[in-house]
Design a protein around this motif. Structure first.
Motif, PDB file in Angstrom:
ATOM      1  N   ARG A  78       9.532   3.941  -3.663  1.00  0.00           N
ATOM      2  CA  ARG A  78      10.041   4.882  -2.661  1.00  0.00           C
ATOM      3  C   ARG A  78      11.036   5.858  -3.267  1.00  0.00           C
ATOM      4  O   ARG A  78      11.099   7.035  -2.871  1.00  0.00           O
ATOM      5  N   VAL A 134       9.073   8.603  -5.303  1.00  0.00           N
ATOM      6  CA  VAL A 134       8.338   9.587  -4.503  1.00  0.00           C
ATOM      7  C   VAL A 134       9.241  10.363  -3.552  1.00  0.00           C
ATOM      8  O   VAL A 134       8.759  11.201  -2.781  1.00  0.00           O
ATOM      9  N   ASN A 170       6.904  17.203  -4.811  1.00  0.00           N
ATOM     10  CA  ASN A 170       6.141  16.182  -4.086  1.00  0.00           C
ATOM     11  C   ASN A 170       4.678  16.570  -3.900  1.00  0.00           C
ATOM     12  O   ASN A 170       3.825  15.696  -3.681  1.00  0.00           O
ATOM     13  N   TYR A 203       2.233  14.736  -5.919  1.00  0.00           N
ATOM     14  CA  TYR A 203       2.074  13.315  -5.672  1.00  0.00           C
ATOM     15  C   TYR A 203       1.035  13.051  -4.583  1.00  0.00           C
ATOM     16  O   TYR A 203       0.920  13.804  -3.617  1.00  0.00           O
ATOM     17  N   VAL A 211       0.119   9.452  -2.260  1.00  0.00           N
ATOM     18  CA  VAL A 211       0.637   8.108  -2.031  1.00  0.00           C
ATOM     19  C   VAL A 211      -0.301   7.328  -1.121  1.00  0.00           C
ATOM     20  O   VAL A 211      -0.691   7.813  -0.048  1.00  0.00           O
ATOM     21  N   PHE A 234       0.371   7.200  -6.360  1.00  0.00           N
ATOM     22  CA  PHE A 234       1.204   6.015  -6.207  1.00  0.00           C
ATOM     23  C   PHE A 234       0.537   5.071  -5.212  1.00  0.00           C
ATOM     24  O   PHE A 234       0.238   5.474  -4.081  1.00  0.00           O
TER      25      PHE A 234
END
Length: 265
Positions: A52, A55, A84, A87, A89, A167
């Motif tokens: 956490r 990210v 971000n 990324y 997730v 992730f």
């Protein structure tokens, strides 16, 4: 041209705390392009908390997370938002919106962060769902599909914006061995086919040994990382009792007194 060994993220001397309670400290590692990096350790050691923080969901109490040479938490909000965008997730359970269809879930980041037309978005949604074997479920709701299918749909949403880094938080949790193995194959295909770099939080040993080529082991007692390396190398070579117990699924870890007694037998 970027090198295959390019460092995408550098974590340096990170400390994570909730109030006075330290979760982890002195955490340092590099994430290399094209790797599948495992965050390992027993329950309660801070694996998901570390994820956490990386990210952008939890500010560390000390240390740095360098992304492409930029100190992530030293940046203004708009710059962190831009970072971000690199990324994707996959949260535990898939974290799909229950009131939206699978297709609408995957379309959401495309609608929020691109200027694509509805037809272009629909085409991309079908493409992303096709990559994870879920195109047939585009009009179904999350409650109409299995847990494994929810994970794959969540993965399709995670890759919707074609991120550099993915992730995964406990992607195999709650899945049967066959479904878990299929998800492992899918993660490997994404790494190889899309060139994605992956960080995976997991305590599922078969998955870790199958897909991860680097990693860090967090310890709940000392609140520090106690070793680095691929899960396979740790299984074969590491003699640290806590790591050995985790990698071999031992029921107990010998105390220091027991270890000394064994050495004199």
């Amino acid at each position: 041209m970027m090198s295959a060994q390019e460092t995408l993220i550098s974590v340096r001397n990170l400390q994570l705390s909730f109030g006075p309670k330290i979760i982890q400290q002195e955490v340092s590692f590099d994430l290399k392009r094209g790797s599948i990096f495992a965050v390992m350790g027993g329950s309660g050691c801070g694996k998901s908390t570390l994820l956490r923080s990386i990210v952008g969901l939890l500010r560390p109490t000390a240390g740095q997370i360098m992304v492409g040479g930029e100190d992530y938490w030293a940046q203004p909000d708009d710059r962190r938002t831009a970072i971000n965008r690199r990324y994707g997730v996959l949260f535990q359970g898939g974290a799909l919106w229950s009131s939206m269809t699978v297709g609408e879930n995957v379309a959401l980041p495309l609608e929020m962060f691109t200027s694509l037309t509805p037809d272009e978005i629909t085409e991309l949604v079908r493409l992303k769902l096709g990559l994870v074997g879920m195109e047939h479920a585009i009009d179904l709701f999350p409650y109409e599909i299995s847990g494994g299918m929810c994970k794959r749909a969540g993965l399709a949403r995670a890759i919707a914006l074609e991120p550099d880094i993915l992730f995964f938080d406990e992607p195999s949790a709650g899945l049967d061995p066959i479904t878990s193995a299929r998800l492992d194959d899918l993660i490997l295909s994404l790494r190889d086919g899309l060139g994605a770099t992956i960080v995976i939080v997991s305590h599922e040993l078969p998955s870790l040994l199958t897909i991860a080529d680097d990693g860090i082991f967090l310890d709940a007692k000392t609140h520090r990382p106690i070793t680095h390396g691929s899960p396979r190398a740790l299984l074969d070579n590491c003699t640290i009792p806590e790591v050995t117990a985790f990698m071999h699924r031992s029921a107990t870890i010998p105390s220091q007194t027991e270890q000394k007694a064994e050495q004199h037998v």
